[in-house]
Design a protein around this motif. Structure first.
Motif, PDB file in Angstrom:
ATOM      1  N   PHE A   1       0.851  -1.184   0.000  1.00 24.71           N
ATOM      2  CA  PHE A   1       0.000   0.000   0.000  1.00 24.71           C
ATOM      3  C   PHE A   1       0.886   1.234   0.000  1.00 24.71           C
ATOM      4  O   PHE A   1       1.658   1.466   0.941  1.00 24.71           O
ATOM      5  CB  PHE A   1      -0.928  -0.009   1.209  1.00 24.71           C
ATOM      6  CG  PHE A   1      -1.861  -1.197   1.230  1.00 24.71           C
ATOM      7  CD1 PHE A   1      -3.102  -1.134   0.621  1.00 24.71           C
ATOM      8  CD2 PHE A   1      -1.478  -2.385   1.842  1.00 24.71           C
ATOM      9  CE1 PHE A   1      -3.952  -2.234   0.629  1.00 24.71           C
ATOM     10  CE2 PHE A   1      -2.325  -3.485   1.859  1.00 24.71           C
ATOM     11  CZ  PHE A   1      -3.566  -3.410   1.247  1.00 24.71           C
ATOM     12  N   GLY A   2       0.798   2.014  -1.071  1.00 24.33           N
ATOM     13  CA  GLY A   2       1.602   3.223  -1.190  1.00 24.33           C
ATOM     14  C   GLY A   2       0.823   4.438  -0.742  1.00 24.33           C
ATOM     15  O   GLY A   2      -0.292   4.682  -1.220  1.00 24.33           O
ATOM     16  N   ILE A   3       1.386   5.210   0.165  1.00 19.81           N
ATOM     17  CA  ILE A   3       0.693   6.383   0.701  1.00 19.81           C
ATOM     18  C   ILE A   3       0.872   7.563  -0.244  1.00 19.81           C
ATOM     19  O   ILE A   3       1.995   7.900  -0.628  1.00 19.81           O
ATOM     20  CB  ILE A   3       1.243   6.744   2.096  1.00 19.81           C
ATOM     21  CG1 ILE A   3       1.167   5.534   3.031  1.00 19.81           C
ATOM     22  CG2 ILE A   3       0.482   7.933   2.657  1.00 19.81           C
ATOM     23  CD1 ILE A   3      -0.215   4.967   3.225  1.00 19.81           C
ATOM     24  N   VAL A   4      -0.249   8.160  -0.629  1.00 20.64           N
ATOM     25  CA  VAL A   4      -0.190   9.343  -1.483  1.00 20.64           C
ATOM     26  C   VAL A   4       0.533  10.443  -0.719  1.00 20.64           C
ATOM     27  O   VAL A   4       0.067  10.889   0.337  1.00 20.64           O
ATOM     28  CB  VAL A   4      -1.603   9.799  -1.885  1.00 20.64           C
ATOM     29  CG1 VAL A   4      -1.531  11.075  -2.716  1.00 20.64           C
ATOM     30  CG2 VAL A   4      -2.320   8.684  -2.654  1.00 20.64           C
TER      31      VAL A   4
ATOM     32  N   VAL B   1       1.462  -2.158  -6.276  1.00 21.31           N
ATOM     33  CA  VAL B   1       1.250  -1.077  -5.322  1.00 21.31           C
ATOM     34  C   VAL B   1      -0.125  -0.465  -5.561  1.00 21.31           C
ATOM     35  O   VAL B   1      -0.490  -0.159  -6.708  1.00 21.31           O
ATOM     36  CB  VAL B   1       2.353   0.002  -5.402  1.00 21.31           C
ATOM     37  CG1 VAL B   1       2.472   0.612  -6.801  1.00 21.31           C
ATOM     38  CG2 VAL B   1       2.129   1.095  -4.356  1.00 21.31           C
ATOM     39  N   ILE B   2      -0.895  -0.331  -4.507  1.00 20.48           N
ATOM     40  CA  ILE B   2      -2.200   0.312  -4.558  1.00 20.48           C
ATOM     41  C   ILE B   2      -2.116   1.585  -3.736  1.00 20.48           C
ATOM     42  O   ILE B   2      -1.643   1.574  -2.591  1.00 20.48           O
ATOM     43  CB  ILE B   2      -3.307  -0.605  -4.009  1.00 20.48           C
ATOM     44  CG1 ILE B   2      -3.425  -1.860  -4.874  1.00 20.48           C
ATOM     45  CG2 ILE B   2      -4.640   0.126  -3.950  1.00 20.48           C
ATOM     46  CD1 ILE B   2      -4.497  -2.819  -4.410  1.00 20.48           C
ATOM     47  N   SER B   3      -2.559   2.693  -4.297  1.00 23.49           N
ATOM     48  CA  SER B   3      -2.440   3.977  -3.605  1.00 23.49           C
ATOM     49  C   SER B   3      -3.457   4.061  -2.475  1.00 23.49           C
ATOM     50  O   SER B   3      -4.589   3.605  -2.589  1.00 23.49           O
ATOM     51  CB  SER B   3      -2.626   5.135  -4.579  1.00 23.49           C
ATOM     52  OG  SER B   3      -3.944   5.151  -5.090  1.00 23.49           O
ATOM     53  N   LEU B   4      -3.014   4.638  -1.371  1.00 29.89           N
ATOM     54  CA  LEU B   4      -3.858   4.804  -0.192  1.00 29.89           C
ATOM     55  C   LEU B   4      -3.784   6.256   0.267  1.00 29.89           C
ATOM     56  O   LEU B   4      -2.707   6.763   0.578  1.00 29.89           O
ATOM     57  CB  LEU B   4      -3.387   3.867   0.933  1.00 29.89           C
ATOM     58  CG  LEU B   4      -4.123   3.968   2.263  1.00 29.89           C
ATOM     59  CD1 LEU B   4      -5.583   3.558   2.099  1.00 29.89           C
ATOM     60  CD2 LEU B   4      -3.445   3.099   3.331  1.00 29.89           C
TER      61      LEU B   4
END
Length: 473
Positions: free
Chosen positions: A141-144, A263-266
């Motif tokens: 999970f990639g943090i914006v 990676v999914i943006s969070l």
């Protein structure tokens, strides 16, 4: 079904003096209600999950058990690392423990010390990630990013999936903590995320990828699980096997090498609360921008974090400061210099002091002990024993003890003689005599404990029998 794996190890010092080696930040309550560990677990309410598996070290095992018990999440679900070996081996232990002939859960790896403000958005992203995990992807999970942070690692995204409306991409690369100019370029490119350290994948997929890239880690973890034992709430990993495991993060061991990393943006108000300034950022504030906890009076004070856990604290005419008062230490610091707290801890270690190790209040499986006064020749403690709690049957070679009952009822055993003590009664324990104490009542037992002698360290506790599994023999 999702199995939450909560990483609750570590002895963080960045929130000293509230955080100590024996009571790190994941066990702190930042809002006077639940701890960060408890919040991490309760944040999953509304998601279809199994009971969490919590990974921690031996020193914190009873603290973790008590915090899980308070939120009704305590089963045989605390995995004890005998020595820290980073996240790749820790998650391997959890994955191996969860796998069976008929069980291959989707593992959701979470840190116990993160804050996420937007729980519905967090749930939404978790539910989207499940589909990728089911299809043998390893999701991170990639943090914006909001600002060019130099304290975080980053993830560079690659080709997108174009299969739904979520921000999901193959991972191009993981990058180390950058300098400020590089971090600014990452933000401007729009291709980078903060590395959250949160993951989702099938247990079997993680094991397969670990076997492909780091079979040495997997082999030791398999031997460790095969030789593990379960006592009460705890899964014990043998030290003599696990100590030989390489120290490696998931990023290095698997995620940087696998071709199936996604990676999914969070964007859900994530913060790892890695400093006092970060804690101030996520805390509620009064009209003057102050976060205040405890018995505090502030006048003409602005944008401060002020916390007192026992004494009255008054401030006048201060700005942008952190003021933290505990029973044995006080911190006063410019909020902009919060990264330098580690220098205080380094000083305490080099000076062989104890203020970085534990608080005056120390938690035990039977309750807790508050140190009132301490010298080289005597200790005075106020001890609270919860109903049903019991000291081990023990003896000491170098100290005598006096117990005075302040409230409640104590069942005392001295030299195999048992008797009851109630309020204002007392007893004396000579050197070398076997003794124990139990709270047989329905309310907490409070005693004043006076220890005196030539040597008062905890390794003079010779345990003979213990209901919490703390005996060496």
């Amino acid at each position: 079904m999702i199995l939450p794996v909560i990483m609750a190890g570590g002895t963080g010092s960045r929130l000293w003096p509230l955080s100590r080696e024996h009571y790190p930040k994941q066990f702190l309550s930042l809002d006077n209600s639940f701890s960060m560990l408890q919040n991490t677990i309760q944040r999953l309410d509304g998601v279809d999950t199994l009971n969490p598996l919590v990974i921690c070290n031996q020193e914190h095992r009873f603290l973790v058990a008590e915090q899980l018990r308070k939120i009704d999440k305590l089963t045989n679900n605390i995995l004890l690392e005998p020595v820290g070996r980073n996240t790749a081996p820790a998650v391997a232990l959890a994955a191996l423990k969860s796998l069976s002939k008929d069980n291959d859960p989707i593992i959701l790896v979470l840190a116990a010390d993160h804050v996420i403000d937007d729980t519905p958005e967090f749930h939404s992203i978790i539910n989207k990630a499940i589909e990728y995990a089911k299809n043998d992807k390893l999701v991170t999970f990639g943090i914006v990013p909001k600002t060019p942070e130099t304290g975080y690692g980053y993830i560079k995204r690659g080709q997108d999936f174009k299969v739904d409306t979520s921000e999901s991409f193959y991972v191009d690369s993981f990058v180390e903590k950058p300098d400020i100019i590089t971090a600014q370029s990452y933000i401007e490119s729009g291709e980078y995320y903060w590395n959250s350290g949160m993951f989702m994948f099938k247990a079997s997929k993680y094991i397969a990828e670990l076997n492909k890239y780091r079979p040495d880690i997997l082999s030791i973890c398999e031997d460790s699980i095969n030789s593990s034992t379960s006592i009460s709430e705890f899964i014990n990993i043998p030290h003599d096997i696990f100590k030989n495991c390489p120290d490696e993060s998931i990023d290095y061991a698997v995620m940087e090498k696998t071709k199936d990393a996604v990676v999914i943006s969070l964007d859900a108000g994530w913060n790892d609360v890695g400093s006092w300034s970060a804690l101030w950022d996520v805390s509620s504030k009064d009209n003057d921008g102050n976060t205040i906890t405890g018995d505090v009076w502030a006048k003409n004070s602005y944008n401060c974090y002020i916390n007192s856990d026992n004494k009255f604290v008054a401030t006048i005419g201060i700005n942008n400061l952190v003021v933290v008062n505990t029973k044995d230490a006080v911190l006063v610091m410019n909020k902009d210099e919060s990264q330098d707290v580690k220098k205080i801890v380094e000083y305490l270690k080099s000076s062989k002091r104890r203020e970085h190790i534990h608080h005056c209040q120390i938690y035990r499986p039977w309750g807790h002990s508050d140190n009132i006064d301490q010298t080289p020749r005597f200790n005075i403690n106020k001890v609270t024993v919860k109903p049903g709690g019991a000291f081990s049957l023990q003896l000491h070679h170098h100290r005598v003890e006096h117990w005075v009952i302040l409230s409640g009822t104590a069942k005392v055993s001295i030299d195999e003689k048992e008797f009851l003590l109630t309020e204002n009664q007392s007893t004396f324990i000579p050197i070398g005599v076997k003794h124990s104490l139990t709270n047989p009542g329905k309310i907490p037992l409070e005693i004043l404990e006076i220890q005196s002698g030539s040597y008062l360290a905890s390794d003079d506790i010779i345990r003979i029998k213990d209901q919490y599994g703390r005996c060496d023999n």
